[in-house]
Design a protein around this motif. Structure first.
Motif, mmCIF file in Angstrom:
data_model
loop_
_atom_site.group_PDB
_atom_site.id
_atom_site.type_symbol
_atom_site.label_atom_id
_atom_site.label_comp_id
_atom_site.label_asym_id
_atom_site.label_seq_id
_atom_site.Cartn_x
_atom_site.Cartn_y
_atom_site.Cartn_z
ATOM 1 N N LEU A 60 27.971 54.493 58.881
ATOM 2 C CA LEU A 60 27.492 54.648 57.514
ATOM 3 C C LEU A 60 26.977 56.056 57.262
ATOM 4 O O LEU A 60 26.535 56.730 58.187
ATOM 5 C CB LEU A 60 26.333 53.678 57.260
ATOM 6 C CG LEU A 60 26.680 52.194 57.245
ATOM 7 C CD1 LEU A 60 25.407 51.371 57.279
ATOM 8 C CD2 LEU A 60 27.492 51.852 56.021
ATOM 9 N N ILE A 61 27.017 56.435 55.994
ATOM 10 C CA ILE A 61 26.290 57.621 55.579
ATOM 11 C C ILE A 61 25.048 57.082 54.905
ATOM 12 O O ILE A 61 25.078 56.626 53.774
ATOM 13 C CB ILE A 61 27.139 58.486 54.660
ATOM 14 C CG1 ILE A 61 28.386 58.897 55.436
ATOM 15 C CG2 ILE A 61 26.372 59.704 54.196
ATOM 16 C CD1 ILE A 61 29.452 59.458 54.582
ATOM 17 N N ASP B 71 22.301 58.106 53.683
ATOM 18 C CA ASP B 71 21.687 58.682 52.496
ATOM 19 C C ASP B 71 22.558 58.539 51.255
ATOM 20 O O ASP B 71 22.185 59.005 50.192
ATOM 21 C CB ASP B 71 21.377 60.164 52.743
ATOM 22 C CG ASP B 71 19.887 60.426 52.703
ATOM 23 O OD1 ASP B 71 19.146 59.467 52.459
ATOM 24 O OD2 ASP B 71 19.486 61.580 52.905
ATOM 25 N N GLU B 72 23.714 57.925 51.411
ATOM 26 C CA GLU B 72 24.594 57.778 50.249
ATOM 27 C C GLU B 72 24.561 56.332 49.756
ATOM 28 O O GLU B 72 24.053 55.430 50.416
ATOM 29 C CB GLU B 72 26.028 58.173 50.620
ATOM 30 C CG GLU B 72 26.207 59.667 50.867
ATOM 31 C CD GLU B 72 26.326 60.480 49.587
ATOM 32 O OE1 GLU B 72 26.203 59.897 48.494
ATOM 33 O OE2 GLU B 72 26.544 61.696 49.688
ATOM 34 N N THR C 265 29.627 54.747 47.557
ATOM 35 C CA THR C 265 30.224 55.858 48.282
ATOM 36 C C THR C 265 30.691 55.420 49.665
ATOM 37 O O THR C 265 31.758 55.808 50.126
ATOM 38 C CB THR C 265 29.198 56.988 48.432
ATOM 39 O OG1 THR C 265 28.756 57.338 47.140
ATOM 40 C CG2 THR C 265 29.801 58.196 49.097
ATOM 41 N N LEU D 57 34.846 55.106 51.183
ATOM 42 C CA LEU D 57 35.061 56.317 51.975
ATOM 43 C C LEU D 57 36.363 56.323 52.770
ATOM 44 O O LEU D 57 37.011 57.362 52.912
ATOM 45 C CB LEU D 57 33.875 56.502 52.928
ATOM 46 C CG LEU D 57 33.795 57.861 53.601
ATOM 47 C CD1 LEU D 57 33.678 58.955 52.569
ATOM 48 C CD2 LEU D 57 32.596 57.903 54.522
#
Lengths: 506, 394
Positions: free
Chosen positions: A354-355, A357-358, A362, A366
């Motif tokens: 995972l990202i 902070d997004e 998003t 991805l």
């Protein structure tokens, strides 16, 4: 009986959420007290209140320790009273030695000059107590996770510990290391140290705990006494989820089609030590609608196998063939592996999945941005539409798909990762520890998703260290050890004993 | 109904504090200096100068934002500005090459410099700090070598237009040279275009899901922005009109805002900076992306070099010295994160403007260069502390 700790009417509120609601907890001197509950139930919050991470004044209620009301301002205060907490994520410095880590912040020194002979002697003594045979000057990075956990405990013992709190201590340990750790807890109990054990693993809890407090939705729902041997795992689960879970694994009628993916002669070497063969001539296959498990101990090479297949994301000098529907496909980069119809759901969702902070949106789109764009221009509306669709389909609990992933619970984060890969439209999904660190209720939901995938005709390869999970979910189980497939078992024929036997005989 | 909508607005404001905080800070700083300078700050002449003086910082901040969002940094841009300026001077002044040849060649060379540095960062995984620190020394040295240690100039007139030229008034004569009608018209056009585009995006979003931004907020934001644009366009039109370089900047800002917000490549750069491993495992070619951000940065540094040389009308060995610091500071003041994955084009532009207004305002008031630096340093620190504070509070 003598009570060492009493938490009275603890209420802790975060903006908009009551994380703890009038919780009472009594811990007797010299017992192992287990704390159970789903993720987000409030166990960690309660322990943070106890250890002073949330200082006195930010919560309501009283903490009585050794019969005195305590008002801890920070962790140092609680440690000074002998309350030591070991967190799930280990807090060791990898490039310092065991001795340096144990006395970090608490160095045996005179006028700022460290007394090394004394440090090493004390370390040797502490390592003896926790049963770890390593030299004090070994770097922490060079020992396994299980041993690192023991170093953490030795560090706790280096302080005057009266109450030891372990937050999910075995979540990253393999079976025999977990057993050793639990034995150690029992040993401590014999020496009169009180412990609080937070764990998801019910078999461990029922093995070592004297009493169990179950927390659900910020409330302590029950305290069960294990001494009379009347408590079953099902009782605990019932209290945790607030409902009867007759079946821990959802029903599925397998409808297995033709072989979809085959991996042949797969071999891979260690990325840093090019002569060390990690994966040795592995053959596996999976059919449409089939759930295939890969069992093994930690370090058996399962993740390495999966990642080396998925776009050569791990390892060196990889050789072998991957066939989809009988035809050889190119999986040499992640892009090509995705194009060939593969998806890999990582075991480490925070670091590699995972990202954080997004937003949920998003993250979900991805791996398939072309699916929500035209000529490289994103269609934000379509993107949110996709996210909404998966939020409803997979039941991601959030008011808003614009929410940052970091704010979600483990189970919901895992659903986001799964959604990402479902949206990429793969034929075969490799799920690496898909239920690690998530609670019972969310696990059931993940299992249902896996069953749905199989029902939709996808091939699922499931890597798991929890054998009951593999036995409950899979049609067929490969047993892997030391980089080799030791054999395979049909679901009807498999049992934990047989799997362990296969692992050990090789 | 009205209660929930005000609640929405305050919630939205709180969650988007960082984005609008810097704009408010910029407005506050401008008001402050407008007062201190007795209105000199917003005089048409000074406003024009403000844009001319800061154009190269804004041009590079746009590229630097992508580099920093991708999780890297480029320290070499100041030296590249000097080097490209020197190259342009050698080609235009010493070799007498026409401007139409000099400009594209310089942009390509800038891009190649970016590629050369990006190659080591992306494909060899050498930390960008080190690669571009080396680049900073190399290109400063090459600038000196190229110019032989002396200044070269002046440039031909059409080369200077890039920086000191103004958009001609195609409606000239309507108000006898006193007022640039075309510039004003352009301002009106942009002031109308922005809300129209915004409304279209909202409508598109509404078809799929509820729109997050409250309508009242959207309206207020665009009304304010529109008024600001009209006001600035009006002021500039009463002097000599819109500077050419302002048009270059506006086009770059528009392109890169679009790229970062609405394209797959932009999204992937954010993903790479946010979590490189997760991005790789999602099938994103992070090496190529990092390489491209540096190539782009190199080209923009080249453009900034041309603009700067044209403005001074001479290439000097000192040109571009320490520019990288202004550019990087602008990006961080604008809210980008050192660890990558966070930051907006408009933020970087606002950051550059904050620095520019402070430079300009303090110079007019007569603050010495020594104290100017102290104050700018403190502002950078304060902006980042504000960031961290907000993040911890959330």
């Amino acid at each position: 009986m003598d009570t060492i700790l009493e938490m009275r009417n603890i209420t802790k509120t975060f903006p908009g959420v009551k994380a703890l609601d009038d919780v009472n907890l009594k811990v007797r001197r010299g017992e192992i007290h287990a704390l159970c509950g789903e993720n987000g139930a409030g166990k960690s919050t309660l322990m943070k209140v106890l250890s002073g991470v949330y200082p006195h004044g930010t919560y309501d209620g009283d903490i009585l320790f050794d019969d005195d009301i305590q008002s801890f301002k920070d962790i140092r205060d609680s440690e000074a009273r002998g309350i030591i907490i070991i967190h799930q994520e280990l807090a060791l410095v990898p490039l310092l030695s065991i001795a340096e880590n144990i006395f970090l912040g608490n160095e045996l020194s005179e006028n700022g000059v460290i007394n090394w002979p004394k440090t090493f002697a004390r370390t040797t003594e502490l390592l003896g107590k926790v049963g770890l045979r390593e030299a004090p000057n070994t770097l922490v990075t060079n020992i396994g996770v299980g041993k690192q956990q023991l170093v953490e405990i030795a560090k706790a013992l280096s302080k005057e510990v009266k109450l030891l709190i372990l937050d999910e201590p075995t979540s990253s340990l393999q079976e025999n290391d977990s057993q050793k750790l639990l034995d150690l807890l029992i040993e401590f109990r014999n020496q009169g140290i009180t412990s609080i054990l937070i764990s998801h693993k019910l078999n461990e809890i029922s093995r070592v705990a004297d009493r169990i407090t179950v927390i659900r939705d910020g409330k302590a729902v029950s305290t069960l006494d294990c001494l009379d041997g009347q408590i079953s795992e099902d009782d605990i689960v019932k209290d945790m989820v607030g409902r009867d879970m007759a079946h821990r694994y959802p029903e599925r009628t397998p409808n297995i089609g033709a072989t979809m993916m085959e991996v042949r002669n797969w071999t891979c070497y260690h990325p840093l030590h090019p002569t060390q063969k990690l994966i040795k001539d592995v053959h596996i296959d999976v059919a449409a609608g089939e759930v295939v498990g890969i069992a093994g101990l930690m370090g058996a090479g399962r993740t390495e196998l999966a990642m080396s297949i998925f776009g050569k994301s791990y390892g060196h000098n990889i050789s072998g063939d991957v066939l989809m529907h009988g035809k050889s496909v190119d999986v040499s980069t992640v892009q090509r592996a995705i194009a060939a119809g593969l998806a890999y759901v990582t075991e480490d969702r925070k670091e590699m999945g995972l990202i954080l902070d997004e937003s949920i949106t998003t993250n979900i789109t991805l791996a398939n941005l072309p699916g929500v764009s035209e000529h490289g221009v994103l269609n934000e509306g379509a993107e949110r539409g996709v996210a909404e669709e998966y939020r409803q389909k997979i039941n991601i609990r959030t008011p808003n798909v614009g929410q940052k992933v970091i704010n979600l619970s483990g189970g919901n984060q895992q659903k986001v990762v799964l959604s990402k890969w479902l949206f990429a439209g793969p034929e075969v999904l490799i799920l690496d520890e898909p239920t690690r660190g998530i609670d019972v209720g969310a696990k059931y939901e993940i299992y249902s998703i896996i069953n749905q995938l199989a029902a939709d005709g996808k091939g699922v390869i499931m890597i798991s260290s929890e054998m009951p999970e593999l036995l409950g979910m899979c049609d067929r189980i490969y047993v892997m050890n030391e980089g080799e497939i030791k054999g395979q078992l049909a679901a009807s024929d498999a049992s934990q004993e047989k799997i362990m036997h296969m692992i050990l005989k090789g | 109904m009205s209660e929930t909508s005000t609640k929405n607005i305050s919630y939205y404001l709180r969650t988007h504090m960082r984005e609008y905080g810097m704009v408010l800070a910029l407005i506050a700083i401008m008001a402050f200096f407008q007062y201190l300078t007795d209105g000199v700050l917003m005089k048409p002449v000074n406003l024009t100068n403000l844009f001319l003086q800061n154009s190269y910082v804004i041009i590079m901040a746009v590229g630097m934002l992508l580099v920093i969002v991708g999780g890297n940094i480029d320290l070499s841009v100041g030296s590249v500005v000097g080097f490209i300026g020197a190259l342009a001077a050698v080609m235009a002044v010493q070799w007498d090459l026409p401007t139409v040849v000099v400009v594209p060649v310089c942009l390509v060379v800038g891009g190649l410099i970016g590629c050369a540095q990006g190659y080591w960062v992306a494909y060899w995984r050498i930390p960008s700090f080190i690669v571009t620190l080396a680049g900073m020394l190399v290109f400063r040295g090459l600038t000196l070598a190229l110019l032989g240690g002396a200044s070269v100039g002046p440039f031909p007139a059409n080369f200077q237009l890039m920086s000191s030229g103004f958009v001609p008034d195609f409606f000239g004569g309507l108000i006898e040279g006193r007022f640039n009608v075309f510039s004003m018209a352009l301002g009106v056009f942009v002031a109308v275009l922005l809300p129209v585009l915004g409304l279209r995006a909202r409508a598109k979003q509404a078809r799929f899901a509820a729109v997050e931004e409250p309508m009242a907020f959207f309206a207020a934001k665009h009304a304010l922005a529109g008024l600001a644009i009209l006001y600035i366009a009006y002021l500039l039109s009463t002097y000599r009109g819109l500077p050419n370089v302002l048009i270059i900047m506006a086009v770059l800002i528009a392109i890169f805002t679009f790229v970062t917000n609405s394209t797959t490549i932009g999204r992937r750069i954010y993903a790479m900076g946010g979590n490189e491993k997760a991005a790789q495992l999602s099938g994103i070619n992070t090496r190529k992306l990092a390489f491209l951000t540096f190539a782009n940065m190199g080209m923009l540094a080249g453009l900034a070099g041309l603009v700067f040389a044209a403005r001074l009308n001479t290439a000097t060995p000192k040109a571009g010295f320490a520019f990288e610091l202004d550019v990087i500071a602008a990006v961080f003041i604008g809210g980008a994160s050192m660890s990558g994955g966070v930051g907006k084009i408009i933020g970087a532009v606002v950051g550059a403007l904050i620095m520019g207004v402070m430079n300009n305002g303090m110079s007019i008031v007569g603050v010495g260069i020594d104290w100017q630096q102290v104050i700018k340093g403190l502002v950078l620190l304060a902006a980042v502390i504000f960031d961290v504070y907000n993040k911890n509070k959330a």
